[in-house]
Design a protein around this motif. Sequence first.
Motif: not given
Lengths: 361, 361
Positions: A267, A272, A274, A293-298, A300, A303, A307, B56, B59, B75-78, B90, B93
Motif C-alpha cells: 500500500v 502501489y 494494483m 492478491i496479497l495486501i501488505m505495507d512493509d 515482511e 508474514l 501466510s 488459512r 480463509r 487477501v490481507h498479508g499483514g 490497508h 488504501a
Amino acid sequence: MTSSRRAKVLSWLLGLDLIGESVLIEGYEVDVEGVKKWIRENEVKRVLVQAPPGLRGVRRKLIDEISGELDMVFVHGGGCWGGCDLAVAHAKAVGADAIIHLGHARFLEKSPIPTFYLECRKTDPAPILAALEKSAKILQGHHKIGVGVTIQWQDSLSPVRKKLEEYGVEALTGPPIPPLRYESQVLGCGYEPLLRLSEEVECYLIVGSKFHGLGLALQTEKTVYSLDPELQRLDDLSAEVEKLLRSRYGYIEMFRRADEVGVVVSVKPGQYRMGAAVKLRETLRKAGKRAEILIMDDVEVNLLRDSGFEGFVNMACPRLSIEDQQALDKPLLLPMEALIAVGAAEWGEVIRTPRYFLMEV
Amino acid sequence: MTSSRRAKVLSWLLGLDLIGESVLIEGYEVDVEGVKKWIRENEVKRVLVQAPPGLRGVRRKLIDEISGELDMVFVHGGGCWGGCDLAVAHAKAVGADAIIHLGHARFLEKSPIPTFYLECRKTDPAPILAALEKSAKILQGHHKIGVGVTIQWQDSLSPVRKKLEEYGVEALTGPPIPPLRYESQVLGCGYEPLLRLSEEVECYLIVGSKFHGLGLALQTEKTVYSLDPELQRLDDLSAEVEKLLRSRYGYIEMFRRADEVGVVVSVKPGQYRMGAAVKLRETLRKAGKRAEILIMDDVEVNLLRDSGFEGFVNMACPRLSIEDQQALDKPLLLPMEALIAVGAAEWGEVIRTPRYFLMEV
C-alpha cells in the motif's frame, strides 16, 4: 531577528555548522531552514518525521530545531527504504498534516499528503577519493566509464569525474529522468539514465554501496563496479551477479511447482501497482495456479512465511526479491521471473537487461 | 432456489458439512451464509479478508464461496493478532469497501469501515475433555474454579462445566463485559469478567493456550491453569509467571538508565491510544528522558531495534511487551512498568493485579 539570522544563532547554540542556509549535521548538509520555511508556508501543525536507519542522529537534531514551530511531532517507527516508501497511511491515521521524509530525493511528483523530501548530502568527497586512489589500478584499463551516485554523494560527482580523469578515464554521466532528479543519480531500482549510456561506456562505477551496484548489474551485461565510501571498498560485481542469477533460476523452478501463490501489492504510495498485479493474477490463474492478491505495507518475510502461500510475486519494491529472498524458504519472484515461470517470457532474454526489474506485466 | 438451499448445494459440491446455516471447515463452524447475506445487504463489492495463521484453510474455502458475489477479493498479508488488529488503513488504501475478519469475536463496536467479524468455533469439545481427564488429579483438590475460554472454544463451555462437576469442582463463569461478547470469553488482554470472580474462586482454568492463561496470571495472585486442547496439556503457570516477572523487573531497570525512549503508538484502530501516549511522553520528559512518540502499524522488533531509541513504552497491544521482549535487547515496557521506572507507581502494588495491563496512564 531574521529567520536566517535566528537559524545561525540557533545553529551556534546547538553546536551545528552553517553552510549558507543549510546546516551540517554528522557530515550531512541539511536544509533545516528550508524545512522551517515550508512548515510556515504550509501552516503545518502536526508532522510525521520519517528517516532511514543511518540518519537517526540527523532526525533527532531536526526535531530539536522544528519542534518549537509545531503542535506535534511524531517519529515514524516503520520502514523508510526509499522515496517510494512514504508513510502516508500512518500519517493520516494519526491526523498528521504533513510528512518530512529524510535522506531521499523527491520521488513522488504528487504525494497524497504534503511531503518535504529532506535530502541529506555528504559534503566531503574525501572517502570516495581515497577509495578510488586505493583501487586506481582496477579502473585504469578503461577509457569510458558510466558513473552513478546515490543522492547522499550527489555533490561529489565533479570531484569523482576529475579524479577519474587523472587516471585517464573519461566519466560519462546521464541526465535526470523522472523519478530520478539529478544528473547520474541512482536508486536501488532506477538506473535508466546510465542504461542509456550502454553503447558508449565500457563499464559502470556506482558510488554508494554494493546494493546500488547490484541493481544495475542485474540489468546490464557490462561490468559494474561498486564503490562504497564508508567501507572503503571498490568491488567488481560480476561474480556476485552470476551467483545471484543462478539462485534466482532455482527460485523460478520452485515457483513453477507451487500451487497456491500470492501476488504481493504494497500500500506504500510509491510501490502501489494494483493494475499490474490484477493482470498478473489472471495470467497465473490461466497457468493453473490458485493465485490471490496479497495486501501488505512493509513486505515482511515473517508474514510471507506464515501466510499459507507456497510462492509469491513481488509487485512492491523489486529489491525485496533480491535482498530478502535468502531469509525466506519460498520463492519471492519479480514480475518478469513469474512470467518466465509460466512460460510467458524467456530467461535468457530477460536477465541482465532493463526488462529484469520491470514492475509491469 | 433460496439462498439457504443454494448454500446447501454449494456446500455439498465443495465437500463441506452443513450445520444449520453454518458450514464445518477443518473442524470450525463458520457462518458462510451470514457472510453472504451481509455482503448482499451492504452491497459490498471489494473486500479485504483478514485471517490469523491457524485459519488459512478456512480463509481459502471462504474465498471460494464468496468470490462469485464480489468484484474483488484481496487477501490481507499483514498480521491478524486479534479483533483489535483491523486492517483498516490497508483496506482504504486498496479501495476495499469492507473487511471480513476471521477468527475473532467482534471487538470494535464501530469500525471505520464495514467489518464482518467471522467467528470460527470448534464444534468438538473432545480434545478439551480428554485433556481434562488426563489431568483430573491436578484440579480435584479445588472446589470452585473460575473458567475462561477463547472464542474458538466458546461452545465447549457447558461440556467443560459438566466435566468439572464430575470431579466435584464447581465451575464459575463471568458475564460478558465489552469488549468481551460472550460468557467467560477471554482475550489475551481481556479478563475482566473472570477477575471479578476473584473473591469467590480458588483458582482459574483458561481453555485456549498458555498465552491466554499467562495474561490472566500476570493480573491475579490466584493460581492459573492453562489447558491447551491442541497440545493436550494442562499447566500450572505459577512458576512461569514468577520467572517472567523477575525478567520484567530487569527490563524496568534497563529502561531507568535509558536516555532516549520511544512511546510506541500503533495505528491499528483497536490499539490506537494517542491521548495516553502524549500524557506518558510528558511524564517521561519531566523525569529527564528524551521521549518521542513512535508511530507504527505492526510493532516489529526489527524496526524497534533499528530505530535509534534505547527503550520503549508499548501503548499498542500489551502482549507485545510479554511475547516479543525476548527477541529485543532493549526494554519494551507496559505503561504501568514505565510509571514504575520513573517512580510514579510501585512495582509491588501493580504486579499480579488488574492494573498491570492497564493501557492508560
